[in-house]
Design an enzyme around this catalytic site. Sequence first.
Site, PDB file in Angstrom:
ATOM      1  N   CYS A 112      42.696  73.561  59.850  1.00 16.99           N
ATOM      2  CA  CYS A 112      43.893  74.347  60.172  1.00 16.99           C
ATOM      3  C   CYS A 112      43.475  75.724  60.690  1.00 16.99           C
ATOM      4  O   CYS A 112      42.403  76.213  60.382  1.00 16.99           O
ATOM      5  CB  CYS A 112      44.828  74.571  58.991  1.00 16.99           C
ATOM      6  SG  CYS A 112      45.340  73.073  58.176  1.00 16.99           S
ATOM      7  N   ARG A 146      40.896  73.785  65.567  1.00 16.30           N
ATOM      8  CA  ARG A 146      40.795  73.638  64.118  1.00 16.30           C
ATOM      9  C   ARG A 146      41.788  72.615  63.564  1.00 16.30           C
ATOM     10  O   ARG A 146      41.754  72.274  62.380  1.00 16.30           O
ATOM     11  CB  ARG A 146      41.044  74.990  63.441  1.00 16.30           C
ATOM     12  CG  ARG A 146      40.142  76.097  63.920  1.00 16.30           C
ATOM     13  CD  ARG A 146      40.433  77.367  63.185  1.00 16.30           C
ATOM     14  NE  ARG A 146      40.264  77.194  61.763  1.00 16.30           N
ATOM     15  CZ  ARG A 146      39.106  77.245  61.129  1.00 16.30           C
ATOM     16  NH1 ARG A 146      38.012  77.515  61.796  1.00 16.30           N
ATOM     17  NH2 ARG A 146      39.040  77.046  59.832  1.00 16.30           N
ATOM     18  N   TRP A 203      45.902  70.680  60.465  1.00 13.61           N
ATOM     19  CA  TRP A 203      45.167  69.410  60.371  1.00 13.61           C
ATOM     20  C   TRP A 203      45.522  68.872  58.992  1.00 13.61           C
ATOM     21  O   TRP A 203      45.105  69.429  57.965  1.00 13.61           O
ATOM     22  CB  TRP A 203      43.663  69.648  60.491  1.00 13.61           C
ATOM     23  CG  TRP A 203      42.867  68.392  60.546  1.00 13.61           C
ATOM     24  CD1 TRP A 203      42.579  67.642  61.649  1.00 13.61           C
ATOM     25  CD2 TRP A 203      42.241  67.719  59.444  1.00 13.61           C
ATOM     26  NE1 TRP A 203      41.822  66.545  61.300  1.00 13.61           N
ATOM     27  CE2 TRP A 203      41.596  66.574  59.956  1.00 13.61           C
ATOM     28  CE3 TRP A 203      42.158  67.971  58.074  1.00 13.61           C
ATOM     29  CZ2 TRP A 203      40.881  65.684  59.151  1.00 13.61           C
ATOM     30  CZ3 TRP A 203      41.460  67.084  57.266  1.00 13.61           C
ATOM     31  CH2 TRP A 203      40.829  65.959  57.816  1.00 13.61           C
ATOM     32  N   GLU A 205      23.951  59.394  68.016  1.00 13.76           N
ATOM     33  CA  GLU A 205      24.777  60.451  68.615  1.00 13.76           C
ATOM     34  C   GLU A 205      25.606  59.903  69.786  1.00 13.76           C
ATOM     35  O   GLU A 205      26.790  60.239  69.928  1.00 13.76           O
ATOM     36  CB  GLU A 205      23.870  61.608  69.062  1.00 13.76           C
ATOM     37  CG  GLU A 205      24.561  62.746  69.791  1.00 13.76           C
ATOM     38  CD  GLU A 205      25.625  63.472  68.989  1.00 13.76           C
ATOM     39  OE1 GLU A 205      25.782  63.225  67.781  1.00 13.76           O
ATOM     40  OE2 GLU A 205      26.345  64.276  69.613  1.00 13.76           O
ATOM     41  N   LYS A 224      29.688  59.998  69.893  1.00 12.43           N
ATOM     42  CA  LYS A 224      30.449  60.637  70.980  1.00 12.43           C
ATOM     43  C   LYS A 224      31.526  59.693  71.495  1.00 12.43           C
ATOM     44  O   LYS A 224      32.664  60.087  71.696  1.00 12.43           O
ATOM     45  CB  LYS A 224      29.541  61.048  72.150  1.00 12.43           C
ATOM     46  CG  LYS A 224      28.650  62.236  71.945  1.00 12.43           C
ATOM     47  CD  LYS A 224      29.358  63.564  71.903  1.00 12.43           C
ATOM     48  CE  LYS A 224      29.784  63.913  70.513  1.00 12.43           C
ATOM     49  NZ  LYS A 224      28.887  64.595  69.644  1.00 12.43           N
ATOM     50  N   GLU A 253      34.416  59.115  68.828  1.00 13.15           N
ATOM     51  CA  GLU A 253      35.336  60.193  68.483  1.00 13.15           C
ATOM     52  C   GLU A 253      36.300  60.567  69.592  1.00 13.15           C
ATOM     53  O   GLU A 253      37.413  61.004  69.306  1.00 13.15           O
ATOM     54  CB  GLU A 253      34.604  61.423  67.928  1.00 13.15           C
ATOM     55  CG  GLU A 253      33.721  62.164  68.882  1.00 13.15           C
ATOM     56  CD  GLU A 253      33.087  63.397  68.217  1.00 13.15           C
ATOM     57  OE1 GLU A 253      32.011  63.786  68.658  1.00 13.15           O
ATOM     58  OE2 GLU A 253      33.678  63.979  67.290  1.00 13.15           O
ATOM     59  N   HIS A 262      18.238  42.204  62.317  1.00 10.28           N
ATOM     60  CA  HIS A 262      18.560  42.011  60.904  1.00 10.28           C
ATOM     61  C   HIS A 262      20.067  42.008  60.676  1.00 10.28           C
ATOM     62  O   HIS A 262      20.521  42.227  59.561  1.00 10.28           O
ATOM     63  CB  HIS A 262      17.885  43.104  60.067  1.00 10.28           C
ATOM     64  CG  HIS A 262      16.395  43.073  60.182  1.00 10.28           C
ATOM     65  ND1 HIS A 262      15.609  42.136  59.558  1.00 10.28           N
ATOM     66  CD2 HIS A 262      15.542  43.836  60.921  1.00 10.28           C
ATOM     67  CE1 HIS A 262      14.342  42.336  59.868  1.00 10.28           C
ATOM     68  NE2 HIS A 262      14.277  43.357  60.705  1.00 10.28           N
ATOM     69  N   LYS A 274      37.635  70.765  64.953  1.00 14.23           N
ATOM     70  CA  LYS A 274      36.302  71.270  65.288  1.00 14.23           C
ATOM     71  C   LYS A 274      35.525  71.714  64.048  1.00 14.23           C
ATOM     72  O   LYS A 274      34.358  71.411  63.903  1.00 14.23           O
ATOM     73  CB  LYS A 274      36.456  72.441  66.269  1.00 14.23           C
ATOM     74  CG  LYS A 274      35.147  73.014  66.778  1.00 14.23           C
ATOM     75  CD  LYS A 274      34.478  72.074  67.734  1.00 14.23           C
ATOM     76  CE  LYS A 274      33.144  72.571  68.234  1.00 14.23           C
ATOM     77  NZ  LYS A 274      32.297  71.456  68.687  1.00 14.23           N
TER      78      LYS A 274
END
Length: 616
Positions: A2, A27, A76, A489, A493, A496, A512, A611
């Site tokens: 928030c 935020r 948020w 990573e 990306k 998200e 496996h 963020k």
Amino acid sequence: MCGIIGYLGYREAYPILISGLKKLEYRGYDSSGIAVFFENGYNLYKTKGRVHELEQKISSYRIKIKGTMGIGHTRWATHGIPDNINAHPHVSNSNELIMIHNGIIENYYAIKIILLKNGFTFKSKTDTEVLVNLIEYIKEENKLSLKEAVRISLNEIVGAYSIAIVEKSHPETIVIAKLGSPLSLGINEKEFFVSSDPISFIDYTKNVLYLKDGEMAILKKGKELDLRKIIDNHRLNPIIKQLKINLKEIEKGKYKYFMLKEIYEQPKTILDTLRGRLLIPEKIICINGIESNKNIFINAKCITIVACGTSWHASLIGEYLLEELARVRVEVEYASEFRYRNPIVGEKDIVIVISQSGETADTLAALKLAKKKGAFVFGICNVVGSSIARNVDAGAYTHAGPEISVASTKAFTAQITVLILLALIIGRYKSTINENRYKFLCEELGSIPEKVDYVLKTDDIIKKISQIYHNVNNFLYLGRGINFPVALEGALKLKEISYLHAEGYPAAEMKHGPIALVDETMPVFVIATKKGYYNKIIGNIQEIKARKGKIIAIVNEGDIQVNMLADHVIKIPNISEIFSPLITVIPLQLFAYQIAYIRGKNVDQPRNLAKSVTVE
Ligand code: M6R
């Protein structure tokens, strides 16, 4: 998470609140609201949705919001779904107190029960509405001033908060307080700006006070700032700092999204991270925070690196770098796990905390735990003056500039760059790198910004590949050694910002389990650079091809074998394997961006995310 904002001064508050909230949307952005005060009253508007939706709603009422004091919030959701009722500001039962809050009140339920027994009612599901009513209850029961009621109530709270609260009948005063969540105060001669992040008031003032945990301030029109300790009301001397933010850095410029701008900034940001630290002609690398703690780094038997999300992926790369170049044992931990175990960290140990924002709640708590256990804590942060930066024993800033897009890109490569410098410095101290290799690596490090620039030119090829696969729902990302965290990573990306399923895996582990997923519909990214485990990777590619999977390979210029096997290749310049993550990650960032863009997603502000994760 928030974002909270407040203004008290002589200008119209409404435009300041709205433009400030827009800058705080990184935020949280699931609902928003404002309250602007006038003598004995206020206008309060809130809505599910983004700040521009709030603005549209207000303008549809065709009223002018007048007043030189106000507060605002972008949310948020933690307690209660995103809707008009759970949006902030929240108002106490008597309609007298109006409050905004960032953080979590952990003991809100127990307090709510007490308040219910005392006749209070609640409209929302939020912990914030409980806190504003607790303040009202304590104020009325004990006939206290707002300031004193806030202080006593906050001493009853378990959790994290940054709050701003106003009393309807005294619209010349805002009381603010902080514990765990960030809160800064912009100060001009006749005005105060309150915010979760000073970027929201940089247009008006560069004088900033960062409230510390356990501090509160009473802001009164035309009066000096009154800064106090929440625990005992002790008066404190405010320490005002000067903000150093370049406004261009927080604008999109020619780019449609901040993420694309930030991806393209990487040649410059890597250079900025190296600036003044790597002197190529002299082959000298120096970071003050390391130099002044040289013996601690030389004598460390183990280094633990703690972080979350993308910063955790950078930490894994740090593990390879430090073990390879400095020959020191490294453990990498998720901050959220580390803080709730009883980790074996002692006085001779080093704990490195990595965080772009410097405000991640779990990383901050892990830092505090490590310090309590006597470890030497070194921070790698991007945001100057952030909570983590202020709490570590020593550290190095990444100097990547403000990263606005929720998906972290340039901060990741800047973190890796600092970790490379760190590993080279310790390796040199300990003579675990021979002189020729050290000199060669210094030289090569200097060439990386140019190589990143070259890889950015593969964007057209990546656009074409994205057009082919944008309707696919599952992706695999494979890498080995130091490029395994890059595979993680790349998958993060894509997940998200596109909301597609993607998994990163060490290439050899695939057999496996995950290989069962591979069929003719499955695109598999393979990082197949020449220097690393090339022959092994070719074997892994063959295994996927045998199951009809589609290979998108990242290969070095001049590659022949993978080129023949793969369905698509993205060519990158040659570089030492230990530096390769700085190059191999770039096409993966671009691919995630392109897929999200083609699918029409809000690239910079993906659903459910924020963020800075300032709640645990
Ligand atoms: O600010 P931090 O580096 O501490 O943030 C950690 C994570 O929340 C962050 O990296 C997150 O995973 C990003 N959205 C990834 O792009």
